[in-house]
Write a protein that holds these residues in place. Structure first.
Motif, PDB file in Angstrom:
ATOM      1  N   ALA A  22       4.742  -4.569   8.724  1.00 56.82           N
ATOM      2  CA  ALA A  22       5.554  -3.694   9.173  1.00 56.82           C
ATOM      3  C   ALA A  22       5.070  -2.325   8.945  1.00 56.82           C
ATOM      4  CB  ALA A  22       6.991  -3.794   9.141  1.00 56.82           C
ATOM      5  N   GLY A  23       4.742  -1.546   9.843  1.00 50.95           N
ATOM      6  CA  GLY A  23       4.334  -0.072   9.803  1.00 50.95           C
ATOM      7  C   GLY A  23       3.022   0.054   9.372  1.00 50.95           C
ATOM      8  N   ILE A  24       2.220  -0.884   9.325  1.00 50.37           N
ATOM      9  CA  ILE A  24       0.612  -0.596   9.129  1.00 50.37           C
ATOM     10  C   ILE A  24      -0.010  -0.754  10.473  1.00 50.37           C
ATOM     11  CG2 ILE A  24      -1.393  -2.010   8.330  1.00 50.37           C
ATOM     12  CD1 ILE A  24       0.691  -1.150   5.987  1.00 50.37           C
ATOM     13  N   HIS A  25      -0.747   0.333  10.594  1.00 46.18           N
ATOM     14  CA  HIS A  25      -1.323   0.703  11.997  1.00 46.18           C
ATOM     15  C   HIS A  25      -2.732   1.138  11.708  1.00 46.18           C
ATOM     16  CE1 HIS A  25      -0.750   4.808  11.932  1.00 46.18           C
ATOM     17  NE2 HIS A  25       0.610   4.789  11.470  1.00 46.18           N
ATOM     18  N   GLU A  26      -3.790   1.136  12.689  1.00 44.01           N
ATOM     19  CA  GLU A  26      -4.978   1.615  12.368  1.00 44.01           C
ATOM     20  C   GLU A  26      -4.846   3.262  12.246  1.00 44.01           C
ATOM     21  OE1 GLU A  26      -9.245   1.611  15.356  1.00 44.01           O
ATOM     22  OE2 GLU A  26      -7.402   0.643  15.938  1.00 44.01           O
ATOM     23  N   GLY A  27      -5.643   3.894  11.686  1.00 40.57           N
ATOM     24  CA  GLY A  27      -5.802   5.339  11.536  1.00 40.57           C
ATOM     25  C   GLY A  27      -4.841   5.968  10.278  1.00 40.57           C
ATOM     26  N   MET A  28      -3.803   5.007   9.959  1.00 42.04           N
ATOM     27  CA  MET A  28      -2.853   5.465   8.993  1.00 42.04           C
ATOM     28  C   MET A  28      -3.870   5.739   7.600  1.00 42.04           C
ATOM     29  SD  MET A  28      -0.443   2.437   7.947  1.00 42.04           S
ATOM     30  CE  MET A  28       0.703   3.529   6.971  1.00 42.04           C
ATOM     31  N   ALA A  29      -3.324   6.734   6.743  1.00 44.56           N
ATOM     32  CA  ALA A  29      -4.055   7.139   5.606  1.00 44.56           C
ATOM     33  C   ALA A  29      -3.232   6.486   4.152  1.00 44.56           C
ATOM     34  CB  ALA A  29      -4.095   8.531   5.553  1.00 44.56           C
ATOM     35  N   VAL A  30      -3.851   5.920   3.513  1.00 50.16           N
ATOM     36  CA  VAL A  30      -3.108   5.419   2.437  1.00 50.16           C
ATOM     37  C   VAL A  30      -3.846   5.922   1.128  1.00 50.16           C
ATOM     38  CG1 VAL A  30      -2.333   3.333   3.663  1.00 50.16           C
ATOM     39  CG2 VAL A  30      -4.762   2.968   2.637  1.00 50.16           C
TER      40      VAL A  30
ATOM     41  N   GLU B 115       0.595  -8.089   3.812  1.00 54.60           N
ATOM     42  CA  GLU B 115       0.147  -9.590   3.755  1.00 54.60           C
ATOM     43  C   GLU B 115      -1.228  -9.504   3.806  1.00 54.60           C
ATOM     44  OE1 GLU B 115       1.917 -12.380   3.353  1.00 54.60           O
ATOM     45  OE2 GLU B 115       3.508 -11.406   3.227  1.00 54.60           O
ATOM     46  N   LEU B 116      -1.951 -10.371   2.689  1.00 57.59           N
ATOM     47  CA  LEU B 116      -3.510 -10.172   2.608  1.00 57.59           C
ATOM     48  C   LEU B 116      -4.144 -11.378   3.473  1.00 57.59           C
ATOM     49  CD1 LEU B 116      -3.889  -9.182  -1.088  1.00 57.59           C
ATOM     50  CD2 LEU B 116      -3.463  -7.889   0.860  1.00 57.59           C
ATOM     51  N   GLY B 117      -5.204 -11.013   4.121  1.00 59.51           N
ATOM     52  CA  GLY B 117      -6.024 -11.867   4.465  1.00 59.51           C
ATOM     53  C   GLY B 117      -7.480 -12.193   3.885  1.00 59.51           C
ATOM     54  N   LEU B 118      -8.534 -12.121   4.839  1.00 59.18           N
ATOM     55  CA  LEU B 118      -9.659 -12.235   4.301  1.00 59.18           C
ATOM     56  C   LEU B 118     -10.441 -11.155   3.260  1.00 59.18           C
ATOM     57  CD1 LEU B 118     -12.450 -14.022   4.414  1.00 59.18           C
ATOM     58  CD2 LEU B 118     -12.895 -12.684   6.400  1.00 59.18           C
ATOM     59  N   PHE B 119     -11.070 -11.307   2.277  1.00 57.53           N
ATOM     60  CA  PHE B 119     -11.662 -10.338   1.305  1.00 57.53           C
ATOM     61  C   PHE B 119     -13.169 -10.266   1.893  1.00 57.53           C
ATOM     62  CE2 PHE B 119      -7.689 -10.863  -0.945  1.00 57.53           C
ATOM     63  CZ  PHE B 119      -7.588  -9.509  -1.514  1.00 57.53           C
ATOM     64  N   ALA B 120     -13.639  -9.135   1.829  1.00 53.62           N
ATOM     65  CA  ALA B 120     -15.112  -9.025   2.361  1.00 53.62           C
ATOM     66  C   ALA B 120     -15.653  -7.715   1.806  1.00 53.62           C
ATOM     67  CB  ALA B 120     -15.515  -9.467   3.453  1.00 53.62           C
TER      68      ALA B 120
ATOM     69  N   VAL C 236       0.946  -1.284   0.218  1.00 53.25           N
ATOM     70  CA  VAL C 236      -0.025  -0.046  -0.034  1.00 53.25           C
ATOM     71  C   VAL C 236       0.973   1.213   0.117  1.00 53.25           C
ATOM     72  CG1 VAL C 236      -1.908  -1.078   1.203  1.00 53.25           C
ATOM     73  CG2 VAL C 236      -0.042  -0.255   2.499  1.00 53.25           C
ATOM     74  N   GLU C 237       0.553   2.473  -0.527  1.00 56.00           N
ATOM     75  CA  GLU C 237       1.167   3.592  -0.729  1.00 56.00           C
ATOM     76  C   GLU C 237       0.615   4.655   0.368  1.00 56.00           C
ATOM     77  OE1 GLU C 237       2.478   6.818  -3.910  1.00 56.00           O
ATOM     78  OE2 GLU C 237       0.833   5.650  -4.301  1.00 56.00           O
ATOM     79  N   THR C 238       1.393   4.911   1.284  1.00 50.53           N
ATOM     80  CA  THR C 238       1.021   6.089   2.260  1.00 50.53           C
ATOM     81  C   THR C 238       0.832   7.516   1.432  1.00 50.53           C
ATOM     82  OG1 THR C 238       3.305   6.752   2.778  1.00 50.53           O
ATOM     83  CG2 THR C 238       2.256   4.971   3.911  1.00 50.53           C
ATOM     84  N   VAL C 239       0.364   8.501   2.201  1.00 49.03           N
ATOM     85  CA  VAL C 239       0.130   9.754   1.361  1.00 49.03           C
ATOM     86  C   VAL C 239       1.388  10.340   1.171  1.00 49.03           C
ATOM     87  CG1 VAL C 239      -2.288   9.915   2.445  1.00 49.03           C
ATOM     88  CG2 VAL C 239      -0.530  10.870   3.848  1.00 49.03           C
ATOM     89  N   ASP C 240       2.580   9.987   1.901  1.00 45.77           N
ATOM     90  CA  ASP C 240       3.721  10.773   1.686  1.00 45.77           C
ATOM     91  C   ASP C 240       4.609  10.003   0.640  1.00 45.77           C
ATOM     92  OD1 ASP C 240       4.310   8.782   3.494  1.00 45.77           O
ATOM     93  OD2 ASP C 240       5.176   9.731   4.819  1.00 45.77           O
ATOM     94  N   GLY C 241       4.080   8.963   0.219  1.00 44.81           N
ATOM     95  CA  GLY C 241       4.648   8.241  -1.103  1.00 44.81           C
ATOM     96  C   GLY C 241       5.523   7.012  -0.728  1.00 44.81           C
ATOM     97  N   ARG C 242       5.359   6.533   0.648  1.00 39.41           N
ATOM     98  CA  ARG C 242       5.948   5.259   1.084  1.00 39.41           C
ATOM     99  C   ARG C 242       5.239   3.925   0.756  1.00 39.41           C
ATOM    100  NH1 ARG C 242       6.201   4.838   6.442  1.00 39.41           N
ATOM    101  NH2 ARG C 242       4.524   6.249   6.818  1.00 39.41           N
ATOM    102  N   LEU C 243       5.957   3.122   0.275  1.00 36.18           N
ATOM    103  CA  LEU C 243       5.512   1.772  -0.318  1.00 36.18           C
ATOM    104  C   LEU C 243       5.541   0.937   1.150  1.00 36.18           C
ATOM    105  CD1 LEU C 243       6.401   1.725  -3.742  1.00 36.18           C
ATOM    106  CD2 LEU C 243       3.901   2.258  -3.058  1.00 36.18           C
TER     107      LEU C 243
END
Length: 354
Positions: free
Chosen positions: A341-349, A327-332, A316-323
């Motif tokens: 690593a680095g993925i947390h609740e509330g971050m913008a992508v 890992e993917l889990g369930l789709f729904a 995923v790409e953050t709003v400041d351009g970091r990639l």
């Protein structure tokens, strides 16, 4: 920085470079005949959210009324009044008229099989008699299995209110005993005919959805679980699974659940939580969404936030351009479970179509 970001969607794929990183990403491009071909998909932002993901399995169902009852007559006399189909009959109201006198509905599980009068032995039918008289406001004592003078007095008051002979006893067939209020579904009796045999059919008044569930998916139907009901007009209303059949039946070639195909089915009954929301239609087709898979308390992003890497992974790409690799889990429901690593609740992508 000269950079183009291509996000996953439907259609053909194309590899493009990101100048500053020297990395290729797999992206979706529209078909050649797409009028929007050549235009960049609008990119917005979305938040990483922690929530429950539910995968639903949608099955066809039929909206109706719970219960099935048959009212019969067993007393001499002539039918002089019958209710119309669709009429709701509540406790104490006439189910039909015999020789010009009402035969009312009483609640209970045991039809009266003997005259209930002074001197009768104690029994469950006496308790049922007293409970109905109490419900209707004629009996003020404690309900039990014994027929007392207070019981006889209450019967006389009830008979007087209905314009019946004040005998102080109740004969078999003078009331219709059923577990609940009813809704008339068919009338077979004929005014002027003898009140013998079947007089009418009825259902209960509670709403219910019946689903012919393929046996291979029976595990999705768990009594007490919540489901989503989609009505004919597209509105949604919640429901609760109240019963799951244990007998498999061959599919009905003339109807039933198209999703079952030639597979045997079991009956699953769903009770709407808000009966008023489903209206008064009987036999209307609806769709019921059962939970086939569920994960609680997981991090999610819209599917449009995913980038596919040439190595077969995703980011995923953050709003400041970091990639950030994920890992993917369930789709729904256009969402996907992600971790990394680095993925947390509330971050913008960044995301397409968000």
């Amino acid at each position: 920085m000269n950079r183009k970001t291509w996000l996953i969607g439907g259609g053909a794929v194309l590899a493009v470079s990101v100048a500053c990183l020297g990395t290729a990403f797999v992206v979706a491009t529209p078909p050649a005949d797409d009028p929007g071909a050549g235009q960049s998909a609008p990119t917005a932002t979305a938040q990483v959210k922690r929530q429950k993901l539910v995968v639903s399995d949608r099955q066809s169902g039929t909206l109706g009324y719970a219960g099935e009852y048959h009212v019969t007559g067993n007393r001499p006399g002539v039918l002089t009044g019958l209710p119309p189909v669709g009429q709701v009959i509540t406790q104490g109201k006439a189910v039909f008229h015999l020789d010009g006198r009402p035969v009312p509905l009483w609640h209970g599980d045991t039809p009266f099989w003997r005259p209930l009068e002074p001197g009768v032995e104690a029994g469950v039918d006496v308790r049922e008699l007293e409970q109905n008289l109490k419900d209707l406001g004629y009996f003020r004592g404690a309900v039990d299995r014994k027929f007392t003078d207070a019981t006889a007095a209450a019967i006389k008051n009830w008979q007087k209110a209905l314009g019946l002979e004040e005998t102080g006893k109740v004969e078999p067939g003078s009331v219709v005993v059923l577990p609940t209020d009813i809704r008339v579904t068919a009338v077979t009796g004929v005014p002027g005919a003898a009140a013998q045999g079947k007089i009418l059919d009825a259902s209960g008044t509670g709403r219910v959805v019946t689903v012919k569930m393929p046996v291979s998916k029976q595990s999705e139907a768990v009594a007490g679980s919540e489901v989503d009901i989609t009505l004919l007009d597209g509105t949604h209303t919640p429901g609760t699974i109240t019963s799951v059949g244990t007998v498999a039946r061959e599919p009905d070639p003339n109807g039933g659940n198209p999703a079952s195909g030639h597979e045997p089915t079991v009956d699953v009954q769903v009770t709407p939580k808000n009966p008023d929301a489903v209206g008064k239609l009987d036999g209307a087709p609806v769709t019921v969404a059962f939970t086939s898979e569920q994960k609680d308390n997981v991090l999610t992003v819209p599917v449009g936030a995913l980038l596919a890497t040439p190595e077969g992974g995703y980011a995923v790409e953050t709003v400041d351009g970091r990639l950030l690799p994920v890992e993917l889990g369930l789709f729904a429901n256009s969402l996907v479970e992600v971790s990394g690593a680095g993925i947390h609740e509330g971050m913008a992508v960044k995301a397409v179509g968000s």
